[in-house]
Design a protein around this motif. Structure first.
Motif, PDB file in Angstrom:
ATOM      1  N   SER A   1       0.805  -1.218   0.000  1.00 26.92           N
ATOM      2  CA  SER A   1       0.000   0.000   0.000  1.00 26.92           C
ATOM      3  C   SER A   1       0.841   1.273   0.000  1.00 26.92           C
TER       4      SER A   1
ATOM      5  N   ASP B   1       0.306   3.863   1.909  1.00 25.74           N
ATOM      6  CA  ASP B   1       0.562   4.239   3.305  1.00 25.74           C
ATOM      7  C   ASP B   1       1.793   3.525   3.862  1.00 25.74           C
ATOM      8  N   ASP B   2       1.913   2.220   3.574  1.00 26.99           N
ATOM      9  CA  ASP B   2       3.081   1.454   4.011  1.00 26.99           C
ATOM     10  C   ASP B   2       4.360   2.002   3.380  1.00 26.99           C
TER      11      ASP B   2
END
Length: 111
Positions: free
Chosen positions: A102, A104-105
């Protein structure tokens, strides 16, 4: 080929849309390296909207990764489409690049 650029804190998130192939790889590389020249050192390549990458496109990613590494920067790739991921896997790039699921990761990993 469109490169959507977003700044999240210290991280530059680049989202290529469409294809990176021999016809446009040079301009994509120039655009990315221009950001490095301006001082950007933490990159996320969000490949969620990339539906094709050729060997010329792989070279662009490798050139960016090497340039960032020289300057103590960081590059994380995220959200690879299955067929794009397969190209990275076959080429051996998954073993030398940081790839997460992702955005965000990815941002958290380079921040």
């Amino acid at each position: 080929m469109n490169l959507a650029i977003e700044k999240i804190g210290e991280v530059l998130v680049v989202s290529p849309e469409g294809q990176i192939n021999s016809a446009n790889a040079g301009s994509v590389e120039s655009d990315l390296l221009a950001h490095v020249e301006k001082g950007e050192s933490r990159f996320v390549l969000d490949l969620s909207n990339l539906n094709y990458i050729s060997s010329a496109g792989l070279r662009v990613v490798l050139v960016l990764a090497k340039r960032l590494k020289q300057g103590a920067g960081a590059l994380v790739l995220c959200a690879l489409q299955p067929h794009v991921r397969e190209v990275f896997d076959i080429s051996g790039f998954l073993s030398i690049l940081t790839v997460v699921d992702s955005r965000d990761d990815a941002v958290a990993k380079v921040a």
